[in-house]
Write a protein that holds these residues in place. Sequence first.
Motif, PDB file in Angstrom:
ATOM      1  N   ALA A  47       0.943  -0.938   0.361  1.00 11.36           N
ATOM      2  CA  ALA A  47       0.300   0.702  -0.562  1.00 11.36           C
ATOM      3  C   ALA A  47       0.469   1.246  -0.355  1.00 11.36           C
ATOM      4  N   VAL A  48       0.443   2.215  -0.452  1.00 14.98           N
ATOM      5  CA  VAL A  48       1.248   4.129  -0.662  1.00 14.98           C
ATOM      6  C   VAL A  48       0.129   4.590   0.698  1.00 14.98           C
ATOM      7  N   ASN A  49       0.647   5.261   1.387  1.00 18.04           N
ATOM      8  CA  ASN A  49       0.508   5.415   2.635  1.00 18.04           C
ATOM      9  C   ASN A  49       0.586   7.465   2.215  1.00 18.04           C
ATOM     10  N   LEU A  50      -0.744   7.873   2.043  1.00 13.81           N
ATOM     11  CA  LEU A  50      -0.443   9.611   2.081  1.00 13.81           C
ATOM     12  C   LEU A  50      -1.112   9.720   2.981  1.00 13.81           C
ATOM     13  N   SER A  51      -1.697   9.312   3.793  1.00 16.48           N
ATOM     14  CA  SER A  51      -2.436   9.670   5.154  1.00 16.48           C
ATOM     15  C   SER A  51      -1.829  10.367   5.842  1.00 16.48           C
ATOM     16  N   GLY A  52      -1.213  10.356   6.330  1.00 15.87           N
ATOM     17  CA  GLY A  52       0.408  11.629   7.348  1.00 15.87           C
ATOM     18  C   GLY A  52       0.274  10.839   8.896  1.00 15.87           C
ATOM     19  N   GLN A  53       0.414   9.761   9.067  1.00 12.46           N
ATOM     20  CA  GLN A  53      -0.308   9.006   9.499  1.00 12.46           C
ATOM     21  C   GLN A  53       0.429   7.783  10.027  1.00 12.46           C
ATOM     22  N   ARG A  54       1.978   7.116  10.655  1.00 13.95           N
ATOM     23  CA  ARG A  54       1.906   6.023  10.896  1.00 13.95           C
ATOM     24  C   ARG A  54       1.262   4.487  10.516  1.00 13.95           C
ATOM     25  N   THR A 118      -5.358   7.624   2.437  1.00 15.26           N
ATOM     26  CA  THR A 118      -5.665   9.080   2.828  1.00 15.26           C
ATOM     27  C   THR A 118      -5.712   9.655   3.451  1.00 15.26           C
ATOM     28  N   ALA A 119      -6.106   8.734   5.206  1.00 14.00           N
ATOM     29  CA  ALA A 119      -6.716   9.049   6.063  1.00 14.00           C
ATOM     30  C   ALA A 119      -7.090   7.405   7.261  1.00 14.00           C
ATOM     31  N   TYR A 120      -6.324   8.039   8.100  1.00 19.31           N
ATOM     32  CA  TYR A 120      -6.445   7.683   8.978  1.00 19.31           C
ATOM     33  C   TYR A 120      -6.268   7.416  10.360  1.00 19.31           C
ATOM     34  N   ASP A 121      -7.560   6.816  11.067  1.00 17.35           N
ATOM     35  CA  ASP A 121      -7.693   7.000  12.811  1.00 17.35           C
ATOM     36  C   ASP A 121      -8.235   5.539  12.832  1.00 17.35           C
ATOM     37  N   PRO A 122      -7.147   5.071  14.257  1.00 18.66           N
ATOM     38  CA  PRO A 122      -8.238   3.558  14.320  1.00 18.66           C
ATOM     39  C   PRO A 122      -8.789   3.725  15.334  1.00 18.66           C
ATOM     40  N   TYR A 123      -9.349   5.008  16.780  1.00 20.35           N
ATOM     41  CA  TYR A 123      -9.810   4.945  17.216  1.00 20.35           C
ATOM     42  C   TYR A 123     -11.265   5.418  16.897  1.00 20.35           C
ATOM     43  N   ASP A 124     -12.059   5.176  18.206  1.00 23.13           N
ATOM     44  CA  ASP A 124     -13.160   4.177  18.426  1.00 23.13           C
ATOM     45  C   ASP A 124     -14.132   6.435  18.344  1.00 23.13           C
ATOM     46  N   PRO A 125     -14.877   5.878  17.399  1.00 20.48           N
ATOM     47  CA  PRO A 125     -15.089   5.411  16.005  1.00 20.48           C
ATOM     48  C   PRO A 125     -13.905   5.815  15.581  1.00 20.48           C
ATOM     49  N   PRO A 126     -13.489   4.660  13.950  1.00 20.99           N
ATOM     50  CA  PRO A 126     -12.701   4.575  13.409  1.00 20.99           C
ATOM     51  C   PRO A 126     -12.933   5.565  11.961  1.00 20.99           C
ATOM     52  N   LYS A 127     -11.402   5.827  11.637  1.00 17.90           N
ATOM     53  CA  LYS A 127     -11.562   6.252  10.519  1.00 17.90           C
ATOM     54  C   LYS A 127     -10.793   5.979   9.376  1.00 17.90           C
ATOM     55  N   VAL A 176     -12.834   5.439  -5.447  1.00 20.44           N
ATOM     56  CA  VAL A 176     -11.905   6.326  -3.809  1.00 20.44           C
ATOM     57  C   VAL A 176     -13.035   6.450  -2.910  1.00 20.44           C
ATOM     58  N   GLY A 177     -12.337   6.211  -1.470  1.00 14.37           N
ATOM     59  CA  GLY A 177     -13.849   6.484  -0.522  1.00 14.37           C
ATOM     60  C   GLY A 177     -13.164   6.701   0.632  1.00 14.37           C
ATOM     61  N   MET A 178     -14.408   7.390   1.609  1.00 14.74           N
ATOM     62  CA  MET A 178     -13.607   8.128   2.585  1.00 14.74           C
ATOM     63  C   MET A 178     -14.513   7.156   3.527  1.00 14.74           C
ATOM     64  N   PHE A 179     -14.537   6.724   5.139  1.00 14.92           N
ATOM     65  CA  PHE A 179     -15.552   5.998   5.060  1.00 14.92           C
ATOM     66  C   PHE A 179     -15.448   5.903   7.169  1.00 14.92           C
ATOM     67  N   ASP A 180     -15.966   7.500   7.226  1.00 11.88           N
ATOM     68  CA  ASP A 180     -16.313   7.043   9.250  1.00 11.88           C
ATOM     69  C   ASP A 180     -17.086   7.066   9.785  1.00 11.88           C
ATOM     70  N   SER A 212     -11.552  -3.562  16.356  1.00  9.39           N
ATOM     71  CA  SER A 212     -10.839  -3.294  15.849  1.00  9.39           C
ATOM     72  C   SER A 212     -10.066  -2.657  14.268  1.00  9.39           C
ATOM     73  N   MET A 213      -9.221  -2.035  14.310  1.00 10.19           N
ATOM     74  CA  MET A 213      -9.246  -1.478  12.840  1.00 10.19           C
ATOM     75  C   MET A 213      -8.720  -2.717  11.888  1.00 10.19           C
ATOM     76  N   ASP A 214      -8.102  -3.395  11.796  1.00 12.60           N
ATOM     77  CA  ASP A 214      -8.108  -4.040  11.012  1.00 12.60           C
ATOM     78  C   ASP A 214      -9.555  -4.880  10.387  1.00 12.60           C
ATOM     79  N   ARG A 215     -10.289  -5.114  11.517  1.00 10.65           N
ATOM     80  CA  ARG A 215     -11.640  -5.926  10.359  1.00 10.65           C
ATOM     81  C   ARG A 215     -12.415  -4.593  10.336  1.00 10.65           C
ATOM     82  N   TYR A 216     -11.972  -3.349  10.461  1.00  9.30           N
ATOM     83  CA  TYR A 216     -12.920  -2.288   9.889  1.00  9.30           C
ATOM     84  C   TYR A 216     -11.834  -1.355   8.568  1.00  9.30           C
ATOM     85  N   SER A 217     -10.801  -1.823   8.254  1.00  8.51           N
ATOM     86  CA  SER A 217     -10.142  -1.511   7.213  1.00  8.51           C
ATOM     87  C   SER A 217     -10.780  -3.225   6.553  1.00  8.51           C
ATOM     88  N   GLY A 218     -10.891  -4.080   6.723  1.00  9.65           N
ATOM     89  CA  GLY A 218     -11.697  -5.140   5.939  1.00  9.65           C
ATOM     90  C   GLY A 218     -13.009  -5.066   5.158  1.00  9.65           C
TER      91      GLY A 218
END
Length: 238
Positions: A47-54, A118-127, A176-180, A212-218
Amino acid sequence: MTMMRSMLATTLLVILITGCSSEPQYGTERQLALPGTKRQVWAVAPAVNLSGQRVDALLQADLAYQQLQQVDGITAIPVNRVAEVYAGLQIDRISSQEQAELVCELLGADGLLIPTVTAYDPYDPPKLGASLQLFGKSAARRTKKNLDPRDLARRATPGQDESLPPAMPQQFLQVVGMFDAANGSVRKAVLNYAKGRNDPVGPYGADEYFVSMDRYSGFVYHVLIAELMNHPRLRKGA
């Protein structure tokens, strides 16, 4: 005594029947399928990371690969195979259509799927904001036998002041999608996706997809792959 035993047996039977009928039932997951009847081989790139997060790029790509594996009509090549080809070509990402075609050729794949975060936030609610780019291999492509693939890879990489040459439309697709998960429509979609994919008697139930961010990413990659399967150009080529 015989009558008492009979009544006890009847009572136990009723309890067992009632208990079985009240057990939570598993749902049925949605099955995705590649349009058409011809099976294809797709490779999943890191994957290419453009989110600015680790973000763990290999993990995100592996989560996309797990979803792609479940698509009827597609044979998925795992991320580590693509990473090995990248290392052999001395590249860390795809920079041109020609590079993508070269990777497909070396792997014997019909397409190369590249996830981008493009955006990554693992805390509930994840984004999670993400995209999937699919590069196809041109039917007219032929690599010369005496040409070093690494030399070809270098030629395919734009110079510092050069722009990326546009891909041929028939060889490139993107969704492309944004899922908040703070949005009600997204939460509803997650709960629908969870049917058949989570233990209904587990401690979290379907809410596990929000913690679980892994499940949410799935879930996110499942939705994006579904959009890709319904892309008019992909269906037209079926």
